[in-house]
Design a protein around this motif. Structure first.
Motif, PDB file in Angstrom:
ATOM      1  N   THR A  44     -11.539  10.689   4.688  1.00 46.69           N
ATOM      2  CA  THR A  44     -10.740   9.531   4.297  1.00 46.69           C
ATOM      3  C   THR A  44     -10.112   9.662   2.926  1.00 46.69           C
ATOM      4  N   CYS A  47      -0.033   0.107   7.687  1.00 50.80           N
ATOM      5  CA  CYS A  47      -0.081  -0.642   6.422  1.00 50.80           C
ATOM      6  C   CYS A  47       1.314  -0.876   5.858  1.00 50.80           C
ATOM      7  N   GLN A  74     -10.961   2.058  -0.535  1.00 50.73           N
ATOM      8  CA  GLN A  74      -9.920   1.278  -1.206  1.00 50.73           C
ATOM      9  C   GLN A  74      -8.948   0.670  -0.190  1.00 50.73           C
ATOM     10  N   LEU A  75      -8.616   1.445   0.836  1.00 48.40           N
ATOM     11  CA  LEU A  75      -7.701   0.936   1.851  1.00 48.40           C
ATOM     12  C   LEU A  75      -8.356  -0.173   2.671  1.00 48.40           C
ATOM     13  N   ARG A  76      -9.634  -0.006   3.003  1.00 52.82           N
ATOM     14  CA  ARG A  76     -10.331  -1.070   3.733  1.00 52.82           C
ATOM     15  C   ARG A  76     -10.344  -2.365   2.917  1.00 52.82           C
ATOM     16  N   HIS A  98      -3.863  10.070   9.331  1.00 53.03           N
ATOM     17  CA  HIS A  98      -3.680   9.436   8.024  1.00 53.03           C
ATOM     18  C   HIS A  98      -2.294   8.792   7.924  1.00 53.03           C
ATOM     19  N   TRP A 151      -8.099  -3.266   0.743  1.00 54.94           N
ATOM     20  CA  TRP A 151      -6.731  -3.795   0.777  1.00 54.94           C
ATOM     21  C   TRP A 151      -6.464  -4.497   2.100  1.00 54.94           C
ATOM     22  N   ASP A 187      -1.264   4.821   7.437  1.00 51.30           N
ATOM     23  CA  ASP A 187      -0.345   4.402   6.372  1.00 51.30           C
ATOM     24  C   ASP A 187       0.857   3.655   6.939  1.00 51.30           C
ATOM     25  N   ALA A 224      -9.540   5.576   6.999  1.00 47.10           N
ATOM     26  CA  ALA A 224      -9.284   4.555   5.982  1.00 47.10           C
ATOM     27  C   ALA A 224     -10.301   4.700   4.853  1.00 47.10           C
ATOM     28  N   SER A 225      -9.819   4.906   3.656  1.00 46.51           N
ATOM     29  CA  SER A 225     -10.695   5.022   2.499  1.00 46.51           C
ATOM     30  C   SER A 225     -11.283   3.656   2.157  1.00 46.51           C
ATOM     31  N   TRP A 248       0.849  -1.182   0.000  1.00 42.07           N
ATOM     32  CA  TRP A 248       0.000   0.000   0.000  1.00 42.07           C
ATOM     33  C   TRP A 248       0.894   1.244   0.000  1.00 42.07           C
TER      34      TRP A 248
END
Length: 588
Positions: A587, A418, A539-541, A411, A543, A415, A536-537, A349
């Protein structure tokens, strides 16, 4: 020396009388009931081997027997065909007891852990101590069988795991009722393993409640054991491992931490290596956070301004601890190589990932990051409440600045969690890379991490970095940095405007290293907290769900699959502070 199979571990009197021996110490129950002195137990090595040299010499000196000849060819042919039918084909592999395979799985994946270190290394000396009760061995077999059953999709193996778990549970309850046995390290280790069994076998969203019950029981046991447990390396390791999980469970429940846990945290520092006292410093702040969460729940603290003040104070305290860590507790940020301006792999990520000395270091960093995410969730909610209560106040501009900085920090924390995933899942340097000396690295581009952690120069290869081997870090005495094709920001420094610099790094080796379960079990809760945060966006969730599923399927940790299912169903509980509230803190 000849292997003689598995003999009885009973004492001498019980063996001769063919009685069932409970192998108690200093005397078994049978001898105590008969009011006789227990003769004791044999050495474990003598159980399996005995000297038969004289027997071998005697047999070799005997005259060989004459071979019998067949009287007729018909009889000979018939006997040969009969013998061929009775001969079973040789096995192509050795067979081991399934319990031994289960213990080996736990040893390799959680005790030793390879170059990245183990998650439960304190179990090693406990397993070597033959005076410990059999509950630890039984619990170890239960956890190993459960993990192997999940990996191999074997219902029969899971049935055996359940049987071992039931036996271990009964033995543990018996030990807990004894005032002496309840304070022993092997009893507490068995409690840890029983909780880990729930981690391996959970199949629905009720795993949190079952896990909390185990943590509440472990907390009571730790407090009952007192400071004496910290004087032994095994007791200190057990306390450190459980304290982090207990704090998370208390934050989830919004319960106050006991003063006993605070005192034990302070006492632990004197028995720990000076470079490792960061573990207790971080633990102290997290305990303060649990009490703060409990105070918010019971209404002891209600004013938004007071919430903001205390949250900022806790975050500053934790940040100062992280900024003054010893060099061995730092980490490197490795850039993912680019091909035509695009990352060579999408398994990471962002543009890079972190490399730590071992799992203990990465675990403490993620523990602190998870706590800070919760703090900033609380801070942003308090700023919003304060702005709504006085929309025309003169401090509105300052509130907006605080909120903007808080979102930026949160944020970055998400990151960073991740960015630790590839390390936990085994991503590292290629085995074929030849490490260069510091003098050969002179003039290469240095690599920034958090400031205040020391300095060194070096480089890192720009070759593809697959999910493969992970370097070892055998010594902290020499330093070697790694080469990157471009600088990359490391840990975020909140509201301090400080320049990042490199850290000292131990000279790594590059052996083959299989991904261990310890990397997964220490990662699941930080990932859930990051995904449940308002930072968490979608897309991140998605991932993170993929990461949890990888951990669950490849490592046999069903808790990760249950977490992935909760996230897939849209669970959003503000990092557990207020389950009924579902925030969204920008997010994008």
């Amino acid at each position: 020396m000849v292997y003689c199979g598995k003999p009885s571990p009973a004492c001498g009197r019980c063996r001769t009388r063919r009685l069932k021996c409970d192998q108690g110490s200093p005397s078994c129950t049978q001898c105590m009931r008969a009011q006789v002195d227990c003769p004791g137990y044999r050495d474990p090595l003598d159980w399996n081997f005995r000297d038969q040299s004289e027997d071998v010499i005697r047999k070799s000196q005997q005259a060989p027997r004459k071979k019998r000849t067949a009287t007729t060819s018909t009889t000979g042919t018939s006997s040969i065909s009969t013998s061929i039918q009775n001969v079973s084909p040789p096995r192509n592999s050795l067979l081991y007891p399934v319990q031994e395979l289960a213990k080996a799985h736990i040893f390799v994946n959680y005790m030793s852990g390879g170059p990245c270190g183990g998650h439960m290394s304190y179990l090693l000396p406990l397993m070597k101590d033959t005076s410990n009760s059999p509950v630890l061995t039984t619990a170890l077999a239960a956890v190993g069988l459960a993990a192997l059953s999940n990996i191999r999709l074997s219902p029969r193996m899971m049935l055996q795991a359940r049987k071992e778990y039931t036996t271990a549970l009964s033995q543990t309850n018996h030990a807990l009722r004894d005032p002496v046995l309840s304070k022993r390290d092997d009893t507490l280790a068995a409690v840890v393993l029983l909780g880990m069994f729930e981690v391996m076998t959970c199949s629905d969203d009720s795993f949190i409640e079952r896990w909390i019950k185990h943590m509440d029981g472990a907390k009571n046991l730790i407090e009952y054991r007192g400071s004496e447990q910290l004087t032994r390396p095994e007791g200190l390791g057990l306390f450190t491992n459980l304290r982090a999980q207990i704090s998370i469970s208390q934050i989830y429940q919004e319960k106050y931490s006991s003063s006993t846990m605070t005192h034990l945290t302070e006492d632990a520092k004197q028995y720990r290596d000076p470079d490792d006292r960061i573990v207790d410093d971080v633990g102290r702040v997290v305990i303060q956070l649990t009490n703060f969460c409990a105070a918010l729940k019971d209404g002891s603290i209600t004013q938004p301004s007071e919430i903001i003040r205390r949250t900022l104070s806790l975050d500053a305290d934790l940040t100062s601890i992280l900024l003054t860590t010893p060099p061995s507790w730092g980490y490197k940020t490795v850039n993912v190589p680019l091909v035509d301006g695009e990352p060579i792999t999408r398994t990471v990520w962002g543009d890079g990932y972190h490399v730590y000395r071992n799992l203990s270091v990465s675990g403490v960093w993620n523990y602190a990051r998870s706590a800070r995410i919760i703090m900033h969730e609380m801070l942003l909610d308090a700023v919003k409440l304060l702005a709504n209560s006085s929309p025309g106040s003169s401090g509105l501009c300052q509130q907006q600045i605080i909120a903007s900085q808080s979102r930026q920090i949160a944020h970055q924390l998400v990151d960073d969690i991740c960015a630790s995933v590839p390390f936990h899942l085994g991503m590292g340097m290629e085995d074929t890379y030849k490490w260069r000396s510091p003098s050969q690295n002179a003039g290469s581009e240095s690599y920034p991490v958090a400031s205040g952690l020391g300095n060194s120069d070096g480089s890192f290869p720009t070759t593809p970095l697959p999910w493969a081997s992970m370097p070892a870090f055998p010594s902290a005495e020499r330093s070697l940095s790694l080469e990157t094709d471009a600088a990359s920001p490391g840990a975020f420094v909140p509201n301090m405007n400080m320049t990042n610099s490199d850290i000292h790094y131990a000279t790594p080796l590059a052996p083959n290293f299989e991904v261990s379960g310890a990397g997964g079990v220490t990662l699941v809760w930080p990932l859930l907290i990051a995904a449940n945060s308002g930072f968490a966006s979608p897309q991140l969730r998605k991932w993170i769900i993929g990461c949890l599923e990888k951990i669950g399927h490849s490592m046999g940790i069903n808790q990760a699959l249950a977490m992935a299912q909760l996230l897939r169903e849209g669970m959003d509980s503000r990092a557990w502070i207020s389950p009924g509230d579902s925030p969204s803190h920008d997010t994008q």
